[in-house]
Scaffold this active site. Structure first.
Site, PDB file in Angstrom:
ATOM      1  CE1 TYR A 152     -42.347  48.461  19.243  1.00 31.45           C
ATOM      2  CE2 TYR A 152     -41.051  50.446  18.846  1.00 31.45           C
ATOM      3  CZ  TYR A 152     -41.833  49.668  19.680  1.00 31.45           C
ATOM      4  OH  TYR A 152     -42.104  50.106  20.960  1.00 31.45           O
TER       5      TYR A 152
HETATM    6  N1  LIG Z   1     -38.977  50.774  27.014  1.00 26.47           N
HETATM    7  C1  LIG Z   1     -39.177  51.769  26.148  1.00 26.47           C
HETATM    8  O1  LIG Z   1     -38.354  52.663  26.012  1.00 26.47           O
HETATM    9  C2  LIG Z   1     -40.436  51.806  25.305  1.00 26.47           C
HETATM   10  C3  LIG Z   1     -40.588  52.889  24.421  1.00 26.47           C
HETATM   11  C4  LIG Z   1     -41.742  52.955  23.643  1.00 26.47           C
HETATM   12  C5  LIG Z   1     -42.734  51.985  23.770  1.00 26.47           C
HETATM   13  N2  LIG Z   1     -42.534  50.929  24.620  1.00 26.47           N
HETATM   14  C6  LIG Z   1     -43.604  49.933  24.712  1.00 26.47           C
HETATM   15  O2  LIG Z   1     -43.883  49.683  26.079  1.00 26.47           O
HETATM   16  C7  LIG Z   1     -44.279  48.324  26.262  1.00 26.47           C
HETATM   17  C8  LIG Z   1     -43.429  47.665  27.322  1.00 26.47           C
HETATM   18  O3  LIG Z   1     -42.063  47.737  26.919  1.00 26.47           O
HETATM   19  P1  LIG Z   1     -40.875  47.205  27.814  1.00 26.47           P
HETATM   20  O4  LIG Z   1     -39.749  48.146  27.634  1.00 26.47           O
HETATM   21  O5  LIG Z   1     -41.342  46.860  29.175  1.00 26.47           O
HETATM   22  O6  LIG Z   1     -40.516  45.869  27.000  1.00 26.47           O
HETATM   23  P2  LIG Z   1     -40.169  44.394  27.523  1.00 26.47           P
HETATM   24  O7  LIG Z   1     -39.700  43.649  26.320  1.00 26.47           O
HETATM   25  O8  LIG Z   1     -39.251  44.486  28.699  1.00 26.47           O
HETATM   26  O9  LIG Z   1     -41.562  43.841  28.011  1.00 26.47           O
HETATM   27  C9  LIG Z   1     -42.519  43.250  27.157  1.00 26.47           C
HETATM   28  C10 LIG Z   1     -42.969  41.945  27.800  1.00 26.47           C
HETATM   29  O10 LIG Z   1     -43.994  41.395  26.980  1.00 26.47           O
HETATM   30  C11 LIG Z   1     -43.784  40.001  26.853  1.00 26.47           C
HETATM   31  N3  LIG Z   1     -44.340  39.609  25.549  1.00 26.47           N
HETATM   32  C12 LIG Z   1     -43.870  39.962  24.324  1.00 26.47           C
HETATM   33  N4  LIG Z   1     -44.648  39.454  23.376  1.00 26.47           N
HETATM   34  C13 LIG Z   1     -45.633  38.769  24.010  1.00 26.47           C
HETATM   35  C14 LIG Z   1     -46.762  38.037  23.552  1.00 26.47           C
HETATM   36  N5  LIG Z   1     -47.034  37.913  22.245  1.00 26.47           N
HETATM   37  N6  LIG Z   1     -47.571  37.456  24.472  1.00 26.47           N
HETATM   38  C15 LIG Z   1     -47.314  37.585  25.796  1.00 26.47           C
HETATM   39  N7  LIG Z   1     -46.251  38.269  26.287  1.00 26.47           N
HETATM   40  C16 LIG Z   1     -45.432  38.859  25.393  1.00 26.47           C
HETATM   41  C17 LIG Z   1     -42.290  39.791  26.931  1.00 26.47           C
HETATM   42  O11 LIG Z   1     -41.950  38.497  27.421  1.00 26.47           O
HETATM   43  C18 LIG Z   1     -41.855  40.895  27.886  1.00 26.47           C
HETATM   44  O12 LIG Z   1     -41.722  40.424  29.210  1.00 26.47           O
HETATM   45  C19 LIG Z   1     -44.189  47.682  24.884  1.00 26.47           C
HETATM   46  O13 LIG Z   1     -45.464  47.708  24.306  1.00 26.47           O
HETATM   47  C20 LIG Z   1     -43.242  48.587  24.125  1.00 26.47           C
HETATM   48  O14 LIG Z   1     -43.461  48.526  22.735  1.00 26.47           O
HETATM   49  C21 LIG Z   1     -41.412  50.830  25.388  1.00 26.47           C
END
Ligand SMILES: NC(=O)c1ccc[n+]([C@@H]2O[C@H](COP(=O)([O-])OP(=O)(O)OC[C@H]3O[C@@H](n4cnc5c(N)ncnc54)[C@H](O)[C@@H]3O)[C@@H](O)[C@H]2O)c1
Length: 337
Positions: A152
């Site tokens: 990741y």
């Molecule tokens: N939530 C956290 O604490 C956190 C921390 C660090 C980084 N992030 C990053 O922030 C971003 C958003 O995270 P989140 O918590 O909202 O996650 P989440 O999983 O709730 O949202 C990601 C969305 O992307 C969609 N998705 C995944 N792969 C896809 C693809 N190949 N094509 C189209 N859609 C796709 C999923 O269906 C999902 O709805 C991500 O990039 C994640 O890595 C989140």
């Protein structure tokens, strides 16, 4: 403004899109509704966004390059916020290919689309996991991030590097964000705070990893969205346009591209045990705790330097857990059985 937001059915994309729509912006949303966690929760988030006339949702995977290009051609976004990704640290050990597909190939397709359909600012999500096995705290953007301990983290660091190349070669103003453990209403069922609330209310024991010695810099969702909105309005200057102003002590402005990477975290790490206590207080229930060792891929702690963020936008996340956790619990009680 016309925004294209990827991952609009996800936790952060939903909150950001709702804020932008409330402010009267147009939002084009792309989400592949992956089955990594409850799709119904994603559909419920989307249903709220669909109440706004300015929202145009598209459902497909970012690996579909032609579909990505088509949406850019049809909607001509001015700002792109790329949040869609395969998230989750532990799942990357079970299903590494999902991370290569979504994060590397998916991000590559978004970059290619920005190459041929210029945008005012591309912003994209990376993670505190990029600091990997680093022990020095707080994590500063200028620290080396060359020792990731999960795929990741490795894929997210790769997206930062790919974005830098595109910013340089094709003059795309780009900001990469490193998020620090984001939580709040409409949150992710795979994350610890959600799992703890579910298990505590069901009377099941919760597993506390690293014997409770781990710590995280938690970011409340509204503070994260506020930071993103402000950062979108502060694209990094092109190298030739930078004045002779003194640079801040920490900065990741590229010498060859309109590119910057910045932490979004408040700089207030909290011990896991104190975090659990906040959840217990908000629920009014004491958890049965089972102490476990640190699982593979987990880092002991995260701790953001907020100096660069504060310098660029004059703001940093500051909602305490004593406010954010009750807000999450209130939502959980109202929306989750
Ligand atoms: N939530 C956290 O604490 C956190 C921390 C660090 C980084 N992030 C990053 O922030 C971003 C958003 O995270 P989140 O918590 O909202 O996650 P989440 O999983 O709730 O949202 C990601 C969305 O992307 C969609 N998705 C995944 N792969 C896809 C693809 N190949 N094509 C189209 N859609 C796709 C999923 O269906 C999902 O709805 C991500 O990039 C994640 O890595 C989140």
């Amino acid at each position: 403004m016309r925004y294209l937001v990827t991952g609009t059915a996800g936790f952060i994309g939903f909150h950001l899109a709702r804020r932008l729509l409330r402010e009267g912006h147009e939002v084009v949303g792309i989400d592949g509704l992956t089955t990594y966690y409850d799709v119904l929760l994603k559909q419920r988030r989307l249903a709220i966004l669909q109440e706004f006339p300015g929202f145009s949702p598209y459902e497909f995977m970012l690996e579909d390059e032609a579909a990505v290009i088509r949406v850019f051609e049809e909607t001509k976004p001015e700002i792109v916020v790329h949040l869609a990704a395969q998230a989750g640290v532990r799942y990357s050990i079970e299903n590494p290919r999902a991370y290569i597909n979504a994060n590397v190939v998916g991000t590559f397709n978004v970059l290619e689309a920005c190459r041929f359909h210029p945008v005012k600012h591309l912003v994209l999500a990376s993670t505190s996991s990029a600091y990997g096995a680093n022990e020095k705290t707080p994590f500063e953007e200028t620290d080396k991030s060359i020792h990731p301990i999960t795929l990741y983290a490795a894929t997210k660091t790769s997206t930062e590097l790919m974005a830098h190349c595109y910013a340089h070669l094709f003059a795309i103003p780009t900001t990469a964000f490193r998020f620090f453990t984001v939580y709040g209403p409409w949150g992710r069922p795979d994350m610890a705070y959600y799992i703890f609330a579910r298990k505590i209310l069901a009377g099941e024991p919760i597993e506390i990893f690293n014997n409770g010695e781990s710590y995280r810099d938690f970011t409340y969702i509204d503070d994260l969205v506020e930071s993103i909105v402000r950062l979108v309005a502060a694209p990094p200057a092109f190298p030739a346009d930078r004045s002779g102003e003194p640079a801040p002590a920490i900065d990741t402005l590229s010498p060859v591209a309109p590119y910057r990477m910045v932490n979004i975290g408040g700089g207030h790490p909290v011990k896991l045990m104190d975090f659990v206590e906040e959840i217990e207080t908000a629920l009014g229930v004491t958890a049965q705790k089972v102490l476990k060792p640190l699982p593979p891929g987990d880092v002991v702690g995260t701790y953001a330097s907020a100096e660069l963020l504060q310098h660029v936008i004059g703001y940093k996340p500051d909602t305490p857990l004593s406010v954010g956790i009750p807000a999450f619990v209130e939502w959980y009680r109202a929306h989750v059985n």
